[in-house]
Design an enzyme around this catalytic site. Structure first.
Site, mmCIF file in Angstrom:
data_model
loop_
_atom_site.group_PDB
_atom_site.id
_atom_site.type_symbol
_atom_site.label_atom_id
_atom_site.label_comp_id
_atom_site.label_asym_id
_atom_site.label_seq_id
_atom_site.Cartn_x
_atom_site.Cartn_y
_atom_site.Cartn_z
ATOM 1 N N GLU A 339 17.573 30.449 -6.634
ATOM 2 C CA GLU A 339 16.227 29.852 -6.654
ATOM 3 C C GLU A 339 15.348 30.433 -5.548
ATOM 4 O O GLU A 339 14.163 30.678 -5.764
ATOM 5 C CB GLU A 339 16.303 28.330 -6.540
ATOM 6 C CG GLU A 339 17.065 27.627 -7.671
ATOM 7 C CD GLU A 339 16.582 27.981 -9.071
ATOM 8 O OE1 GLU A 339 15.390 28.335 -9.237
ATOM 9 O OE2 GLU A 339 17.404 27.912 -10.010
ATOM 10 N N GLU A 361 14.455 36.633 -14.255
ATOM 11 C CA GLU A 361 15.819 36.091 -14.204
ATOM 12 C C GLU A 361 16.889 37.152 -13.983
ATOM 13 O O GLU A 361 17.945 36.853 -13.439
ATOM 14 C CB GLU A 361 16.115 35.278 -15.463
ATOM 15 C CG GLU A 361 15.212 34.062 -15.626
ATOM 16 C CD GLU A 361 15.319 33.071 -14.468
ATOM 17 O OE1 GLU A 361 16.257 33.172 -13.665
ATOM 18 O OE2 GLU A 361 14.422 32.197 -14.368
HETATM 19 ZN ZN LIG Z 1 16.148 31.516 -12.439
#
Ligand SMILES: [Zn+2]
Ligand SMILES: *[C@@H]1O[C@H](CO)[C@@H](O)[C@H](O)[C@H]1NC(C)=O
Ligand SMILES: *[C@@H]1O[C@H](CO)[C@@H](O)[C@H](O)[C@H]1NC(C)=O
Ligand SMILES: *[C@@H]1O[C@H](CO)[C@@H](O)[C@H](O)[C@H]1NC(C)=O
Ligand SMILES: *[C@@H]1O[C@H](CO)[C@@H](O)[C@H](O)[C@H]1NC(C)=O
Ligand SMILES: *[C@@H]1O[C@H](CO)[C@@H](O)[C@H](O)[C@H]1NC(C)=O
Ligand SMILES: *[C@@H]1O[C@H](CO)[C@@H](O)[C@H](O)[C@H]1NC(C)=O
EC number: 3.4.11.-
Length: 926
Positions: A339, A361
C-alpha cells in the site's frame, strides 16, 4: 466453506453475459474531455449521533471547472444513487450565472452520467464553479460511504465506523464528480459529524468549528494534492491516534494501542525505504501526512487512498499468541509495503484509464515482494515470489478466460469491463513481467528508469508507452532486440510461450522452438501467438545460475534458436531463476540427465527457483497431456533428497490435483511414495519446531506434516501424537491448525475438542474447531458435534468438510453415514439447499464407480425432498462422472507406476526410470 463451487460457476456465467449486454450497447461511458475540473470544495455531513449515525448523509460540493470549447451548452459528470436538491453555476467572479432547476437535470442510469443543461454557453479557458447540494445513503455494502461496527470490550457497547471505498468508480456514490482517473483535481474536504466522533481524511486536519446548538462539529482538512477521485477518503469514528506523530500516524480503536506497534514499525521502514529508493520523498509528492487506519469490515486488505491508507483489521492488528505467527507478520509486512508503494505508483503517478490498471498494481505487487525482501530478508520472498506469484499466474494465463495486461481503451468502458481489469493478471502477471524487466536490465538501470518515470509523471497520468520510454532510456545495448515488440508481446498479448529443447549434433547443440502454452488447447484460446523471448541458461559445463542477462532473444520471425557448445552437454536448464515468463519442455534424454544432476550433491548447483520451475512445468505439461503424470512422479523421486520449501511448494501444488483423484485403494501406493520422497525433508524438519528454524522451515514443516499425516503416514501420526501427549510444545499460530488437526486424527480428538470448547478468542475457536473436525472418529463427531445444537450452521459445514477432506480414505464411510438418514442433516443445517451444497462438495471427492453409483441411487430416491436444490445434486453428479473419466484417462500409467515401484523394492531408481521411459516411448509410437 468449499461448497460454493456451483455458486461460483453460475456467477461466472452471469458476469460474462453482463459483459456481453454492456458491450453490445456502446453507450458513451466516457466523459468527453471538453470540460475538466481543477478543484472540489466538498462538505459531507453525517447525521444522527454516535449511537446511531443514521443511514443518510447530506453534502454540498463546489466544483471549479473550465472548458477549452467556445460554445459548450452542457456539462456532463457522474453521480449514482444521490438525490440532488440544488444545482447552480457561478462565473469566475463568483457571481451566480444560472440556477439550474433540478427537474431539468438529465440522468442516465446506465452510464451514471448527469448532464447539466446550460442556458448560456461557457466561455473557454475561464473558471466556473458548479455547485450541488445533495443527499445520499450511508451504505452497508462496502462501497462509497459505508458503515461498520464493533463491540467495545470494556463497555459492551456497539461502536460505529463510517468510512469510504471510492475505488473503482464509487466516488460518484458520495458526491457528483468527474469520476475518471485521469481527471485529477485538488480536494478541500469538510466533514460535519456528531459530537463524540472524530474524522480523518487524506490530509492534515486544519481546523474544527462547532455547531454547538446541534451538538455537532465540522472538521476542515488541508487541500489535497492533485489526485484522482478514486483516492479520496475519510473515516468517521471514535478511533484515536494510537501510534506515531503527524507525519506517519496510525488511528485505531484505543484498545489496539499495543497491537498495532508492529504494523506501524513496518510502515516507518517502508516509508523510509521508498523515500530513499525513489529519490522523491513522500512529502515532496504533495501531501505532508501519511495515516494508517483499519476497519472491522473492509472489502480489501488495504486501499491506498493518498495520505489515508485503510486496511482491514486483520492486517494492522496483531493479537499476541493468536495472529502474530510468522505467516501473519509476513502478510502484514507485505500488505503495508504494497500500500505504501502506491503513494508513488498509483497516487502520484496514475494509470490514465482502467485498461492500464496494471501500471499501479504490477509495481505494488512487485515491491510487496521485493521491497519486503529488502526489509525482511528472512522470509526469502524473492524465492517465494516464484511459486506464489509467477507459477500461480502461469496457470491462470494458460486458459481461454485469461486477458492481456493492457486492453484497448475502447474495450474497457462499462463498470463490468472495468471490474474485469481488476484481475490477478494485473497484479501477479504484472509483477512477474516487472521482475523480468528488472532482472534483464539490472537493478541500477531499473531504478534509474523508475525514478525518472516517477519524476516526469508526478501528479500526472500515464499509459504503458510512457513507462516503456523510461525503461528504454536505461536498457542495456546488448543483445539486440526490438524492445517495443518485447514490451508489448507480454503486455498487449495474452498468455506466454513454452520452449521445447532438444539436443542434436551429439549433444553439442540445443535446438529451441517456441509455441504458446495452453492447459486445454481446445478451449478456444488462440494457439498461434508468438513472443519475443529472452533466453538465459545454465549447463552442466557452466552451472551459473546467477546471470539473468539474456545472451539472445528468441525473435518472432525465426522458427528456432540453436545454442552450440564446444563440448558435449549432459544437460541445459533454460530461464535461469525462472526470471522470465515462460515454461520449458526438455526432451526426455535431457530431462533424465537433469534428474540425475538433481540427485547429486547440492543438486549440482541447480538454483532453487529452477528446481521449482522444473516441477511446476512438468505438472502443467502433464495436465495439458504433453507428457504422462507417471513421468512427473518419476522425475520428482529426486525429492527424496530435496529439503527446500520452494520446490516442495511447487510439488504439492501439482500433486494436489492428482492425489484428490486417486481411489482409496490407489492411495495406499501414493502414501508409500509420499513417505519415500519426503524422507529427507521430514528427517530434517520433524514435527517439532526448533530454535534455529528459519521462516521457510516453519512454513515447510507445516506443509509436510499436513500432507504426510493426512495421507496416513505412521511416523508422522506417531510423532505428532507423542509431541501432543507430551506437551512438547505449544505450536506457533502458523502451525497450530495443522498440528492439532494431526493430533485429532490420532488419539488427541477429545483434548482438541476440549481446547476448542474452552477457547474464547473467536479466530482461535474457528481454528480449533477445524482441527478437531479432522478426527477419524467421524461417527461420534458427526452425531454429537455436527448434528448437536452447540454448533452454528457455518461450523457444521466447515466441520463436515474437514472430516472428509482431511481423511481421504473415509469418504465412502462418511457419505454412507450422512445418507443413512438425510433428514438428520437437513434438520441440523436448516435447509435443503445447504444440505445439497454439502453433499455436492463431498461428491467432488468421489473417486470410485461404487461411490458414483451410491450417489446416483441416493439422488434417485431422495431428489423430491430437495425441491429446486435437486439441481445442485444433478450438477454434482455430472461433475463426479467427469472427474472419474479424467482419472480414468489420465492416471492409468501413474497408478501402475506407483504400484510397480512399491513392489519392485530391489530396483534402483535409475532402472525404474529406464523401464518407465520405454513404456512411454512405445505409447507415443502407437
Ligand atoms: Zn494495490
Ligand atoms: C469551501 O467551502 C466552505 C464553505 O462550505 C468555505 O468556507 C470555504 O472558504 C470554501 N473554500 C474555498 C477554497 O472556496
Ligand atoms: C482555475 O482554478 C484553479 C483551481 O482553483 C486555479 O489553479 C487556476 O489558476 C484557475 N484558472 C484560471 C484561468 O483562473
Ligand atoms: C499497553 O502497554 C503498556 C505498556 O506495556 C501498558 O501500560 C498499557 O496498559 C497497555 N495498554 C493496553 C490498552 O493494553
Ligand atoms: C502531464 O503529462 C502530459 C504529457 O506528458 C503533459 O502534456 C502535461 O503537461 C502533464 N501535466 C502536468 C500537470 O504535469
Ligand atoms: C491469433 O493470434 C495471432 C497472432 O497474434 C493473430 O494474428 C490472429 O489474428 C489471432 N487469431 C484470432 C482468431 O484472434
Ligand atoms: C524434441 O523434444 C520433444 C519433447 O521431448 C519431442 O516431442 C520431439 O519429438 C523432439 N524433436 C526432435 C526433432 O527431436
Amino acid at each position: 466453506m468449499k461448497g460454493s463451487g456451483i455458486g461460483m460457476r453460475l456467477l461466472a456465467v452471469a458476469v460474462i453475459s453482463l459483459t456481453l449486454i454492456a458491450t453490445s450497447d456502446c453507450a458513451g461511458y466516457r466523459l468527453s474531455n471538453n470540460v475538466w475540473p481543477s478543484f472540489y470544495n466538498l462538505t459531507i455531513n453525517i447525521q444522527g449521533d454516535t449511537t446511531n449515525p443514521g443511514s443518510t448523509f447530506d453534502g454540498e460540493v463546489a466544483i471549479t471547472l473550465q472548458t477549452n470549447q467556445s460554445n459548450l451548452q452542457e456539462i456532463t459528470l457522474h453521480k449514482d444513487a444521490l438525490d440532488i436538491s440544488s444545482c447552480s453555476l457561478y462565473n469566475q467572479n463568483g457571481l451566480l450565472q444560472q440556477s439550474v432547476a433540478t427537474t431539468s437535470l438529465i440522468f442516465d442510469q446506465e452510464t451514471q452520467q448527469l448532464t447539466v443543461p446550460l442556458s448560456q454557453a461557457l466561455t473557454a479557458n475561464v473558471n466556473y464553479t458548479l455547485h450541488f447540494q445533495f443527499t445520499g445513503t450511508v451504505r452497508t455494502d462496502l462501497v462509497g460511504l459505508f458503515s461498520a461496527s464493533y463491540v467495545e470490550p470494556e463497555s459492551g457497547k456497539t461502536k460505529w465506523v463510517l468510512l469510504t471505498q471510492m475505488q473503482r468508480i464509487n466516488a460518484r456514490l458520495v458526491f457528483p464528480c468527474f469520476d475518471e482517473p485521469a481527471l485529477k483535481a485538488q480536494f478541500e474536504v469538510h466533514i460535519g459529524r456528531p459530537n463524540g466522533f472524530n474524522s480523518i481524511s487524506n490530509t492534515r486536519l486544519k481546523a474544527t468549528t462547532s455547531d454547538a446548538a446541534n451538538n455537532r462539529y465540522v472538521d476542515h482538512f488541508e487541500v489535497t494534492p492533485l489526485m484522482s477521485t478514486y483516492l479520496l477518503a475519510f473515516v468517521i469514528s471514535e478511533y484515536s491516534r494510537v501510534q506515531g506523530d503527524t507525519e506517519l500516524a496510525l488511528y485505531s480503536r484505543p484498545e489496539y494501542i499495543n497491537k498495532t506497534t508492529f504494523s506501524y514499525k513496518v510502515g516507518q521502514q517502508a516509508l523510509a525505504a521508498y523515500n530513499e529508493i525513489f529519490q522523491l520523498p513522500y512529502q515532496q509528492l504533495g501531501n505532508d501526512v501519511l495515516q494508517f487506519t483499519s476497519s472491522p469490515r473492509f472489502p480489501h486488505n488495504g486501499m491506498e487512498n493518498w495520505g489515508l491508507i485503510i486496511y482491514s483489521d486483520a492486517v494492522l492488528v496483531q493479537d499476541a499468541g493468536y495472529t502474530d505467527g510468522l505467516k501473519d507478520l509476513e502478510f502484514t509486512t507485505r500488505i503495508v509495503v504494497h500500500e505504501v508503494s502506491h503513494m508513488w505508483f498509483g497516487d502520484s503517478v496514475t494509470f490514465s484509464w482502467w485498461s492500464y490498471f496494471w501500471l499501479n498494481e504490477a509495481f505494488a505487487r512487485y515491491y510487496e515482494y521485493f521491497m519486503t525482501h529488502q526489509l525482511s530478508p528472512e522470509y526469502q520472498l524473492d524465492q517465494q515470489f516464484v511459486v506464489r506469484q509467477l507459477q500461480l499466474i502461469l496457470r491462470t494465463d494458460a486458459v481461454a478466460s485469461t486477458q492481456p495486461m493492457t486492453s484497448l481503451e475502447a474495450n474497457v468502458q462499462t463498470p463490468a469491463q472495468i471490474a474485469n481489469k481488476f484481475s490477478s493478471i494485473a497484479y501477479a502477471k504484472g509483477a512477474s513481467i516487472v521482475r523480468m524487466w528488472r532482472n534483464i536490465m539490472g537493478g541500477e538501470n531499473f531504478e534509474k528508469s523508475i525514478n525518472s518515470y516517477l519524476k516526469e509523471y508526478h501528479l500526472n497520468s500515464t499509459k504503458p508507452s510512457d513507462l516503456f520510454t523510461h525503461l528504454k532510456e536505461n536498457w542495456p545495448a546488448q543483445p539486440a532486440v526490438d524492445l517495443d515488440e518485447f514490451f508489448t508481446d507480454f503486455t498487449e498479448q495474452e498468455g506466454y510461450p513454452m520452449i521445447t529443447v532438444n539436443f542434436t549434433e551429439e549433444n553439442h547443440r540445443a535446438v529451441l522452438r517456441q509455441k504458446r502454452f495452453l492447459s486445454n488447447p481446445g478451449d478456444g484460446s488462440n494457439a498461434t501467438i508468438l513472443y519475443t523471448i529472452p533466453i538465459t541458461f545454465a549447463t552442466n559445463l557452466k552451472p551459473n545460475f546467477q546471470n539473468m542477462t539474456p545472451g539472445i532473444y528468441f525473435r518472432k520471425n525465426i522458427t528456432q534458436v540453436q545454442l552450440n557448445s564446444q563440448n558435449a552437454l549432459d544437460w541445459i536448464i533454460l530461464n535461469v531463476q525462472q526470471s522470465n515468463y515462460y515454461r520449458v519442455l526438455y526432451d526426455t534424454p535431457i530431462l533424465n540427465n537433469i534428474q540425475l544432476a538433481l540427485t547429486q550433491s547440492d543438486h549440482s548447483s541447480i538454483a532453487v527457483e529452477n528446481r521449482a520451475q522444473l516441477i511446476d512445468d512438468l505438472f502443467n505439461f502433464a495436465y495439458a497431456k504433453m507428457l504422462d503424470y507417471a513421468e512427473v512422479f518419476q522425475f520428482i523421486e529426486y525429492m527424496s533428497k530435496e529439503v527446500h520449501y520452494i520446490p516442495w511448494y511447487a510439488a504439492y501444488t501439482g500433486m494436489e490435483r492428482v492425489a484428490k483423484r486417486l481411489t482409496p485403494h490407489q492411495l495406499t501406493n501414493f502414501e508409500k511414495y509420499l513417505k519415500d520422497i519426503t524422507a529427507a525433508v521430514y528427517a530434517k524438519l520433524t514435527v517439532n519446531s526448533r530454535d534455529y528454524d528459519v521462516p521457510l522451515d516453519v512454513y515447510n514443516r507445516e506443509m509436510q506434516v499436513s500432507w504426510r499425516c493426512k495421507y496416513q503416514n505412521t511416523a508422522c501420526n506417531n510423532d505428532v501424537k507423542i509431541s501432543f501427549e507430551g506437551n512438547v510444545e505449544q505450536p506457533s499460530p502458523d502451525y497450530r491448525e495443522t498440528f492439532y488437526c494431526a493430533a485429532a486424527r490420532t488419539t488427541g480428538y477429545t483434548r482438541v475438542l476440549e481446547l476448542y470448547q474452552k477457547e474464547t478468542n473467536s479466530a482461535e475457536r474457528d481454528l480449533l474447531w477445524k482441527a478437531a473436525s479432522c478426527t477419524r472418529e467421524y461417527r461420534n463427531h458427526y452425531t454429537t458435534q455436527i448434528l448437536g445444537n452447540s454448533t452454528t450452521v457455518a461450523q457444521k459445514t466447515t466441520g463436515l468438510a474437514q472430516m472428509y477432506e482431511q481423511n481421504p480414505n473415509l469418504i465412502s464411510a462418511i457419505f454412507s453415514m450422512i445418507t443413512e438418514d438425510i433428514q438428520l442433516l437437513y434438520a441440523a443445517l436448516g435447509s435443503w439447499s445447504t444440505t445439497a451444497e454439502v453433499l455436492s462438495d463431498l461428491a467432488d471427492y468421489f473417486t470410485t464407480t461404487e461411490q458414483e453409483q451410491q450417489f446416483s441411487e441416493f439422488i434417485d430416491k431422495n431428489s423430491a425432498l430437495f425441491g429446486d436444490s435437486a439441481l445442485t445434486l444433478k450438477t454434482a453428479q455430472s461433475t463426479v462422472s467427469t472427474n472419474l473419466q479424467w482419472a480414468d484417462q489420465r492416471l492409468g500409467k501413474l497408478v501402475n507406476f506407483l504400484a510397480s515401484r512399491n513392489s519392485a523394492a530391489g530396483l534402483t531408481i535409475a532402472t525404474t526410470l529406464l523401464m518407465l521411459m520405454s513404456t512411454l516411448i512405445s505409447l507415443l509410437l502407437k
